[in-house]
Design an enzyme around this catalytic site. Structure first.
Site, PDB file in Angstrom:
ATOM      1  N   HIS A 148      60.289  61.134 -11.286  1.00  0.00           N
ATOM      2  CA  HIS A 148      59.720  59.953 -10.601  1.00  0.00           C
ATOM      3  C   HIS A 148      60.810  58.910 -10.402  1.00  0.00           C
ATOM      4  CE1 HIS A 148      59.834  58.167 -14.633  1.00  0.00           C
ATOM      5  NE2 HIS A 148      59.349  59.322 -15.065  1.00  0.00           N
TER       6      HIS A 148
ATOM      7  N   ASP B 165      64.628  56.242 -19.236  1.00  0.00           N
ATOM      8  CA  ASP B 165      63.517  57.154 -19.560  1.00  0.00           C
ATOM      9  C   ASP B 165      64.110  58.513 -19.926  1.00  0.00           C
ATOM     10  OD1 ASP B 165      61.155  58.534 -19.747  1.00  0.00           O
ATOM     11  OD2 ASP B 165      60.610  58.373 -17.634  1.00  0.00           O
TER      12      ASP B 165
ATOM     13  N   HIS C  23      57.979  54.052 -14.166  1.00  0.00           N
ATOM     14  CA  HIS C  23      57.514  54.789 -12.984  1.00  0.00           C
ATOM     15  C   HIS C  23      57.596  53.776 -11.847  1.00  0.00           C
ATOM     16  CE1 HIS C  23      54.922  57.414 -15.889  1.00  0.00           C
ATOM     17  NE2 HIS C  23      56.194  57.733 -15.932  1.00  0.00           N
TER      18      HIS C  23
ATOM     19  N   GLU D  84      62.729  65.950 -15.199  1.00  0.00           N
ATOM     20  CA  GLU D  84      62.125  66.201 -16.506  1.00  0.00           C
ATOM     21  C   GLU D  84      61.199  67.409 -16.564  1.00  0.00           C
ATOM     22  OE1 GLU D  84      59.054  63.238 -17.519  1.00  0.00           O
ATOM     23  OE2 GLU D  84      59.762  62.075 -15.821  1.00  0.00           O
TER      24      GLU D  84
ATOM     25  N   ARG E 134      60.299  69.174 -23.554  1.00  0.00           N
ATOM     26  CA  ARG E 134      60.643  68.497 -22.298  1.00  0.00           C
ATOM     27  C   ARG E 134      62.081  68.017 -22.446  1.00  0.00           C
ATOM     28  NH1 ARG E 134      56.611  65.516 -21.882  1.00  0.00           N
ATOM     29  NH2 ARG E 134      57.233  63.518 -22.722  1.00  0.00           N
TER      30      ARG E 134
ATOM     31  N   ASP F 197      43.445  34.721 -30.448  1.00  0.00           N
ATOM     32  CA  ASP F 197      44.326  33.796 -29.724  1.00  0.00           C
ATOM     33  C   ASP F 197      45.795  34.235 -29.784  1.00  0.00           C
ATOM     34  OD1 ASP F 197      44.625  33.382 -32.381  1.00  0.00           O
ATOM     35  OD2 ASP F 197      44.469  31.198 -32.309  1.00  0.00           O
TER      36      ASP F 197
ATOM     37  N   HIS G 172      53.014  68.768 -15.030  1.00  0.00           N
ATOM     38  CA  HIS G 172      53.418  67.503 -14.387  1.00  0.00           C
ATOM     39  C   HIS G 172      54.501  67.725 -13.342  1.00  0.00           C
ATOM     40  CE1 HIS G 172      57.019  67.504 -16.903  1.00  0.00           C
ATOM     41  NE2 HIS G 172      56.255  67.665 -17.992  1.00  0.00           N
TER      42      HIS G 172
ATOM     43  N   GLU H 245      64.633  65.393 -20.305  1.00  0.00           N
ATOM     44  CA  GLU H 245      64.555  64.408 -19.214  1.00  0.00           C
ATOM     45  C   GLU H 245      65.834  63.590 -19.128  1.00  0.00           C
ATOM     46  OE1 GLU H 245      61.480  61.427 -19.806  1.00  0.00           O
ATOM     47  OE2 GLU H 245      61.478  60.987 -17.649  1.00  0.00           O
TER      48      GLU H 245
ATOM     49  N   HIS I 268      51.246  62.279 -23.266  1.00  0.00           N
ATOM     50  CA  HIS I 268      51.514  60.885 -23.630  1.00  0.00           C
ATOM     51  C   HIS I 268      51.070  60.603 -25.072  1.00  0.00           C
ATOM     52  CE1 HIS I 268      51.939  59.354 -19.206  1.00  0.00           C
ATOM     53  NE2 HIS I 268      52.991  60.009 -19.638  1.00  0.00           N
TER      54      HIS I 268
ATOM     55  N   ASP J 297      60.519  61.164 -26.457  1.00  0.00           N
ATOM     56  CA  ASP J 297      60.595  60.590 -25.111  1.00  0.00           C
ATOM     57  C   ASP J 297      60.631  59.083 -25.294  1.00  0.00           C
ATOM     58  OD1 ASP J 297      60.292  59.702 -22.524  1.00  0.00           O
ATOM     59  OD2 ASP J 297      58.604  61.027 -22.040  1.00  0.00           O
TER      60      ASP J 297
ATOM     61  N   TYR K  61      54.681  73.456 -22.266  1.00  0.00           N
ATOM     62  CA  TYR K  61      53.789  73.002 -23.330  1.00  0.00           C
ATOM     63  C   TYR K  61      52.817  74.133 -23.667  1.00  0.00           C
ATOM     64  CZ  TYR K  61      55.773  68.894 -21.147  1.00  0.00           C
ATOM     65  OH  TYR K  61      56.662  67.989 -20.591  1.00  0.00           O
TER      66      TYR K  61
HETATM   67  N1  GLY Z   1      58.086  58.493 -20.384  1.00  0.00           N
HETATM   68  C1  GLY Z   1      57.193  58.728 -19.322  1.00  0.00           C
HETATM   69  C2  GLY Z   1      57.696  59.720 -18.401  1.00  0.00           C
HETATM   70  O1  GLY Z   1      58.553  60.498 -18.743  1.00  0.00           O
HETATM   71  O2  GLY Z   1      57.321  59.747 -17.260  1.00  0.00           O
HETATM   72 MN    MN Z   2      59.785  60.154 -16.946  1.00  0.00          MN
HETATM   73 MN    MN Z   3      59.917  60.061 -20.292  1.00  0.00          MN
END
Ligand code: GLY
Ligand code: MN
Ligand code: MN
Length: 414
Positions: free
Chosen positions: A340, A258, A347, A371, A393, A37, A336, A395, A230, A247, A375
């Site tokens: 975005h 982000d 996103h 970004e 990465r 609950d 990737h 970003e 992720h 990240d 890898y």
């Molecule tokens: N943190 C998710 C991305 O970079 O898209």
């Molecule tokens: Mn991102």
């Molecule tokens: Mn990110």
């Protein structure tokens, strides 16, 4: 802060897009069960929030359109002392009437009767096709006689593409808090620590500054963990020779940030630095292409070229640049996209193509991330040993301006 007037203007713009004899419904989110609950913290549905700025559950918005005559009704949960003792105060009908610039405020208990009434005069209903099933059931009860069901989500998501001044200010605020969090993490002694201790620092700074939450589950990934895109376990001990990919971005008043930075537990060695410099140079060059009418796919194309040439130089890929790109060999190490849309959702659910399927060009007021990353899995025998187990990465969050772009997160050290 977004003014009530801005929300009113958004509703008016949305109503203009509806067909001339129709009813549109938007529901709030509901609480989601975490265990037995107990519930996850409440997060309003982004499209509903964009149209109302209302943060409570058990609410709905009804727009009734008859030619040029538009009526907007907001339904809110009614005051209930017993419920409020346990779950906190509700705004209630009376205060909602004072706050919201809508034609009518009613209690949610009246929703079905009102919906039924208005659906007698029209055969067209707009609603969000991604709604909770329970809500779709309510609509279907009355919508059997309808000739058309239309998805309202794309109309709103298109509006969300270009941010207003007030929205950009909230994104700036989110990024500023995130800057403080990343800076604090960079400055803390990391030797002998665990990923979760770094995560705790981020979350402390977010919350201390009034950020509702993180905009997504933060990633604090040392060494090879960074190669899980992720990675959210965030519970491994750090070694002094490792890099850490962080990240993390807070959500402030429903607006996301982000940001990714890749830092060293102590210092970068030569091969870590080579990979880092390649990703950074790619990011900087790609960002320079951003201006109104530029396209995201061209940015991605350039990122692929730069990373592929760089990987060839470092001996990670072998062959000709042209063939490596054509055969998408880079994808193993850069799997990737370049970025975005970002806004109410990290996103942001905004379109990337127009209704004819053509890619949208950048426009002043849009916000997106840039970004690039590389890898290299620790078990990848095709790559020189010195690069294995490194994931990088970088970003940033970018606003398209009239003359080009503004890197909203440029103050976060790289
Ligand atoms: N943190 C998710 C991305 O970079 O898209
Ligand atoms: Mn991102
Ligand atoms: Mn990110």
């Amino acid at each position: 802060m977004i003014s009530e007037n801005e929300y009113k203007k958004r509703r008016k713009r949305l109503a203009k897009k509806l067909s001339s004899n129709s009813v549109a419904v938007l529901f709030s989110s509901g609480y989601k069960t975490r265990s037995n609950d107990t519930q996850y913290p409440f997060r309003q549905n982004s499209n509903f929030y964009y149209m109302t700025g209302f943060k409570e559950d058990k609410s709905a918005l009804l727009i009734v359109k008859k030619k040029d005559d538009i009526k907007v009704i907001l339904f809110v949960a009614k005051k209930d002392k017993k419920q409020e003792l346990w779950n906190g105060k509700r705004l209630g009908e009376k205060k909602a009437k004072k706050r919201f610039l809508v034609d009518e405020v009613l209690v949610m208990d009246d929703f079905e009767v009102q919906l039924k009434k208005y659906l007698q005069a029209t055969k067209e209903l707009y609603f969000d096709f991604l709604l909770d099933y329970s809500k779709v059931k309510i609509l279907k009860r009355y919508a059997k006689t309808l000739s058309t069901h239309k998805n309202i989500a794309p109309l709103i998501q298109k509006m969300r593409l270009v941010k207003s001044h007030a929205e950009i200010e909230l994104i700036r605020k989110a990024i500023n808090i995130t800057k403080e969090a990343h800076t604090s993490l960079m400055e803390m002694p990391k030797s002998g620590k665990n990923e979760y201790e770094l995560l705790a620092e981020l979350e402390y700074v977010f919350k201390k500054n009034g950020a509702y939450s993180d905009a997504y589950t933060s990633i604090v990934a040392c060494a090879n963990n960074a190669n899980t895109l992720h990675y959210i376990e965030n519970n491994k001990p750090l070694k002094d020779t490792e890099l850490i990919l962080v990240d993390a971005g807070c959500e402030y008043e429903y607006y996301a940030s982000d940001i990714t930075r890749t830092i060293a537990v102590s210092q970068f060695n030569k091969s870590q630095k080579e990979l880092y410099d390649l990703v950074l140079a790619t990011q900087l060059e790609v960002m320079e292409m951003i201006k109104p009418h530029a396209k995201r796919s061209d940015l991605q194309k350039r990122a692929v070229e730069l990373l592929t040439v760089g990987m060839l130089r470092l001996g990670i890929l072998k062959g000709s640049v042209k063939k490596l790109i054509k055969k998408e060999k880079y994808k193993k190490y850069y799997p990737h996209g370049i970025g975005h849309w970002m806004g109410l959702d990290v996103h942001d659910e905004c379109p990337y193509k127009d209704t004819d399927g053509n890619e949208l060009e950048f426009k002043e007021g849009m916000v997106l991330t840039i970004e690039p990353g590389l890898y290299i899995d620790k078990n990848d025998k095709n790559v020189p040993k010195k690069y294995r187990g490194i994931g990088i990465r970088i970003e940033d969050d970018i606003l398209i301006t009239k003359g080009g772009y503004e890197n909203l997160s440029k103050a976060i050290a790289k």
